[in-house]
Design a protein around this motif. Structure first.
Motif, PDB file in Angstrom:
ATOM      1  N   LEU A 184       0.835  -1.201   0.000  1.00  0.00           N
ATOM      2  CA  LEU A 184       0.000   0.000   0.000  1.00  0.00           C
ATOM      3  C   LEU A 184       0.874   1.257   0.000  1.00  0.00           C
ATOM      4  O   LEU A 184       0.562   2.243  -0.662  1.00  0.00           O
ATOM      5  CB  LEU A 184      -0.929   0.006   1.220  1.00  0.00           C
ATOM      6  N   LEU A 185       1.989   1.198   0.733  1.00  0.00           N
ATOM      7  CA  LEU A 185       2.890   2.352   0.769  1.00  0.00           C
ATOM      8  C   LEU A 185       3.538   2.576  -0.597  1.00  0.00           C
ATOM      9  O   LEU A 185       3.663   3.708  -1.059  1.00  0.00           O
ATOM     10  CB  LEU A 185       3.960   2.150   1.848  1.00  0.00           C
ATOM     11  N   TRP A 186       3.944   1.468  -1.228  1.00  0.00           N
ATOM     12  CA  TRP A 186       4.505   1.576  -2.581  1.00  0.00           C
ATOM     13  C   TRP A 186       3.491   2.235  -3.515  1.00  0.00           C
ATOM     14  O   TRP A 186       3.808   3.146  -4.274  1.00  0.00           O
ATOM     15  CB  TRP A 186       4.868   0.201  -3.140  1.00  0.00           C
ATOM     16  N   PHE A 187       2.258   1.722  -3.414  1.00  0.00           N
ATOM     17  CA  PHE A 187       1.200   2.250  -4.271  1.00  0.00           C
ATOM     18  C   PHE A 187       0.983   3.740  -4.024  1.00  0.00           C
ATOM     19  O   PHE A 187       0.934   4.544  -4.954  1.00  0.00           O
ATOM     20  CB  PHE A 187      -0.104   1.473  -4.041  1.00  0.00           C
ATOM     21  N   LEU A 188       0.861   4.127  -2.732  1.00  0.00           N
ATOM     22  CA  LEU A 188       0.603   5.534  -2.417  1.00  0.00           C
ATOM     23  C   LEU A 188       1.718   6.429  -2.945  1.00  0.00           C
ATOM     24  O   LEU A 188       1.464   7.466  -3.551  1.00  0.00           O
ATOM     25  CB  LEU A 188       0.458   5.722  -0.899  1.00  0.00           C
ATOM     26  N   ALA A 189       2.970   5.986  -2.739  1.00  0.00           N
ATOM     27  CA  ALA A 189       4.102   6.800  -3.184  1.00  0.00           C
ATOM     28  C   ALA A 189       4.072   6.969  -4.701  1.00  0.00           C
ATOM     29  O   ALA A 189       4.238   8.084  -5.231  1.00  0.00           O
ATOM     30  CB  ALA A 189       5.411   6.153  -2.745  1.00  0.00           C
ATOM     31  N   ILE A 190       3.821   5.872  -5.409  1.00  0.00           N
ATOM     32  CA  ILE A 190       3.843   5.939  -6.876  1.00  0.00           C
ATOM     33  C   ILE A 190       2.658   6.763  -7.391  1.00  0.00           C
ATOM     34  O   ILE A 190       2.805   7.612  -8.275  1.00  0.00           O
ATOM     35  CB  ILE A 190       3.827   4.517  -7.474  1.00  0.00           C
TER      36      ILE A 190
END
Lengths: 327, 249
Positions: A171-177
């Motif tokens: 989820l963090l990867w997704f939010l950052a991207i």
């Protein structure tokens, strides 16, 4: 006040946002309060980043005026490539880089073939859908390779983090991207070129924007995000399946369109695509929790797509027709 | 200029321009000198070569042979950006604006002011884009409610006004208007013709392309007519007439 109302009526993601709120309330009720429970959110937030990342790329590409049907196949091909290379002894980082590089090549080919030969990207990427899927099956040798989760930093992508382990690292990867792509589209000159290219190609060309390069860049970003999302799924499941991501291309297009992206380019937002993807997942999850036969899922998504587009078009027209007083 | 050093150097000078399009000889040796501050009307039937000439001057296409000089210097334009950098800005009948983008964004397409940048890519200075687009639009006498309005919500005449404001803002020397009065109401057409007159009075060179001879006669001081890829008439507006121009076309 009216000006603010007018501006928000013209926001492409408005209809989807309203629908999302309504559906969450409905499903919370029909599931007797289980929908928003921590246990359900854990599952939901673990799955969501994968489809939403694909939707982010597809949304960006659609705003630039093109289309990608090959994302579902690339979603499977990237992690399969990585897994096969690792079986052959490649270290994780190198195998991942090779997988992402393959996505770059596919995105470039999608764009270059479309623009060089002036054919619809619908056709180019439909062809790529079959080719990339076929390649996935071929390199897998027909059955999933063993994927040693100890040899990869799976926790970096799939570990439960957050308060009470509510969500996974994905989820963090997704939010950052998503934030990064949203920022690029909304706040940089490249984003301005993407909108101009998709909004009205002759004007963008006449103003000297390198429209071919802009579109190819959008194709590449779209493919890379699809491949990265596929890798996130494999990190969660532990094994790359030759069939994963099937049907995802249409879900991603539906997500973008539900979120207010125009099929003709120029209009849309990353936030809209993300909300569209979340909506689709909410329907999937909510129907199951409400003990509705899962076969209704596609009907619901289909109806929602049509409904959201009608809603978006109507709201946008209301917003445009709305008179705001001169200063 | 060679031959006549006493005359002021033309802002655009074209010598023996040829262009073939898939076997068609679209320009057959066109030569033309345009002095600073002139409002030149370029007329001709469809396929007469005026669009070809204009697309070469605005950098969209390259001539097969011939020479273009800007302020006396020979130039090679490989794209619209080269032409804009030389101060030549083109306004097309409908395709110089993106309707789905705001006025402020349209004004700066391809020439965005950046707050920070790396290798040509960077973060937009949106505050400046808004503020300066309001000023630029007011300078051409247009009063629009907000720089955040979508160009698609403007009337055809207002769009042309924004396009002209853009050319002025970027200090263009030459403004090429390609059929700017098509699809406009009578009132808005009058407004565009007014712009052209005012601009040339202020020293801007204008090339006005139109099917409509009345519009050209109303706004330009010189008429150039083309037919079959050649210039067939070139006279000051006062020394020719609608009938004469119509006859050569």
């Amino acid at each position: 006040m009216r000006r603010i109302l007018k501006k928000s009526l013209q926001k492409p993601e408005l209809a989807a946002t309203l629908l999302l709120v309504v559906l969450i309330v409905v499903f919370e009720y029909t599931s007797n309060g289980f929908f928003l429970s921590a246990a359900n959110l854990r599952g939901f937030l673990g799955l969501m980043p994968e489809t939403a990342l694909v939707a982010v790329g597809v949304t960006l590409l659609m705003i630039s005026g093109e289309f990608d049907l090959s994302v579902g196949s690339v979603f499977a091909l990237m992690p399969m490539t990585m897994a096969v290379l690792m079986v052959h002894g490649w270290p994780f980082l190198l195998a991942m880089s090779a997988g992402l590089l393959l996505c770059v090549v596919i995105g470039f080919l999608n764009g270059w073939l479309t623009l060089r030969f002036e054919i619809p990207s619908f056709i180019t990427t439909l062809g790529m859908l079959f080719m990339a899927r076929s390649l996935t099956v071929v390199i897998s040798g027909g059955f999933p390779p063993r994927f040693d989760l100890n040899a990869v930093p799976a926790p970096l992508f799939a570990a439960f983090v957050g308060p009470g382990g509510l969500f996974r690292a994905s989820l963090l990867w997704f939010l950052a991207i998503a934030l990064l792509v949203g920022f690029i589209l909304g706040r940089t000159n490249f984003g301005n070129w993407v909108r101009a290219t998709g909004g009205f190609l002759p004007a963008a060309q006449a103003m000297g924007i390198p429209t071919v390069r802009v579109k190819i860049a959008a194709f590449i970003i779209c493919s890379v995000l699809a491949g990265f999302a596929g890798m996130l799924q494999v990190m969660r499941l532990g094994s790359p399946l030759p069939s994963s991501g099937e049907g995802m291309e249409l879900q991603a297009v539906a997500a973008a369109v539900i979120g207010g992206t125009s099929l003709w380019g120029g209009i849309g937002s990353i936030l809209g695509g993300v909300i569209g993807a979340i909506l689709i997942r909410v329907i999937d999850n909510g129907l199951v929790l409400s003990q509705v036969d899962g076969s209704w899922f596609k009907l619901a998504v289909g109806a929602l797509t049509i409904l959201a587009v009608i809603g978006n078009t109507w709201l946008r027209k209301r917003g445009q027709a709305m008179k705001v007083s001169e200063h | 200029m060679d031959g006549n050093p006493t005359a002021a150097t033309p802002v655009i000078s074209v010598r023996d321009l040829h262009k073939w399009y898939s076997g068609v000889h679209a320009l057959r040796g066109v030569s033309l000198d345009i002095p600073h501050g002139q409002a030149l009307g370029l007329v001709g039937d469809n396929g007469a070569g005026k669009s070809t000439l204009i697309s070469i001057l605005s950098g969209l296409h390259q001539a097969d042979s011939g020479e273009i000089r800007v302020d006396g210097d020979p130039v090679r334009m490989r794209g619209p950006r080269d032409a804009m950098n030389l101060g030549i800005e083109t306004i097309y009948q409908y395709n110089s604006m993106v309707p789905t983008m705001t006025i402020a964004r349209n004004l700066f397409i391809g020439r965005e002011p950046l707050k920070a940048q790396v290798g040509g890519f960077g973060i937009l200075d949106e505050r400046r884009m808004r503020a300066e687009s309001v000023g630029a639009i007011a300078d051409v006498g247009l009063h629009l409610r907000s720089p955040d309005a979508l160009v698609g919500e403007l009337s055809g005449g207002q769009r042309q006004g924004v396009a002209i404001a853009r050319a002025l803002y970027f200090k263009s020397k030459v403004l090429i208007l390609d059929e700017p009065t098509n699809h406009l109401s009578v009132k808005e057409t009058a407004k565009v013709i007014d712009y052209v007159r005012t601009l040339s009075e202020q020293g801007m060179t204008c090339i006005f392309i139109s099917h409509n001879l009345q519009h050209v006669f109303a706004s330009c001081s010189r008429i150039v007519a083309m037919a079959h890829g050649e210039i067939v008439l070139d006279k000051p507006t006062g020394e020719t007439s609608l009938d004469e121009v119509q006859n050569v076309l």
